[in-house]
Design a protein around this motif. Structure first.
Motif: not given
Length: 178
Positions: A137-156
């Motif tokens: 359960k503790d890995e769910m938010n970090p997993l989502e954050a990882t995908a989000f940060l990658l998408a944001e990195h690509i957008n930048r």
């Protein structure tokens, strides 16, 4: 020699729903909302709860597929400039996750870094993670954050707030046509 973590053996999961969640978070940040809208978060939680365990697992696999696809695109982009994606992306994302203690517990960061390295070397993040047991359960938010940060990195990198979402949407629509 083929690896048991080769993406061809991995379930794609529900990439569309995973992308919708990441895209809505990107839009919230770009609209200047730094706090997660409690109502939006509640709707996402209700939606995922309505899917049942199998549906939620599909979204989890879909998020891993997003991470793989984002890292694949980043690997090709960095290689075009004779740079290593792992050297340039992983430390940046790990440092960012360390600044997010409410969403990303410190003990989950090594797993997220491992997912990035696995994807950056062409392995399936979900199959790589599976060899260490079930998701927690503790890995769910970090997993989502990882995908989000990658998408944001690509957008930048592309100077285009919708590039990462379009990248995946185009890949999904072309796979539907095949």
């Amino acid at each position: 020699m083929s690896s048991p973590c080769d993406p061809q053996y991995a379930p794609a999961g529900d990439v569309g729903t995973a992308l919708m969640i990441i895209d809505s978070q990107l839009k919230a940040i770009y609209d200047g909302r730094t706090e997660t809208d409690p109502e939006q978060r509640k709707l996402v939680e209700q939606f995922t709860a309505s899917m049942g365990p199998e549906g939620a697992h599909d979204v989890l696999d879909g998020t891993c597929t997003l991470i793989f696809m984002f890292m694949k695109w980043l690997r090709m982009a960095y290689e075009d400039h004779n740079k290593d994606v792992i050297e340039y992306v992983v430390p940046n994302l790990v440092a960012t996750m360390r600044m997010m203690p409410k969403s990303v517990r410190p003990e989950t960061i090594p797993t997220m870094a491992g997912l990035l390295v696995a994807a950056g070397t062409g392995l399936s993040p979900s199959l790589w993670r599976q060899q260490y047991g079930d998701w927690t359960k503790d890995e769910m938010n970090p997993l989502e954050a990882t995908a989000f940060l990658l998408a944001e990195h690509i957008n930048r990198l592309t100077d285009d707030r919708d590039f990462a979402t379009r990248l995946i949407s185009k890949a999904l629509s072309s796979s539907d046509q095949d």
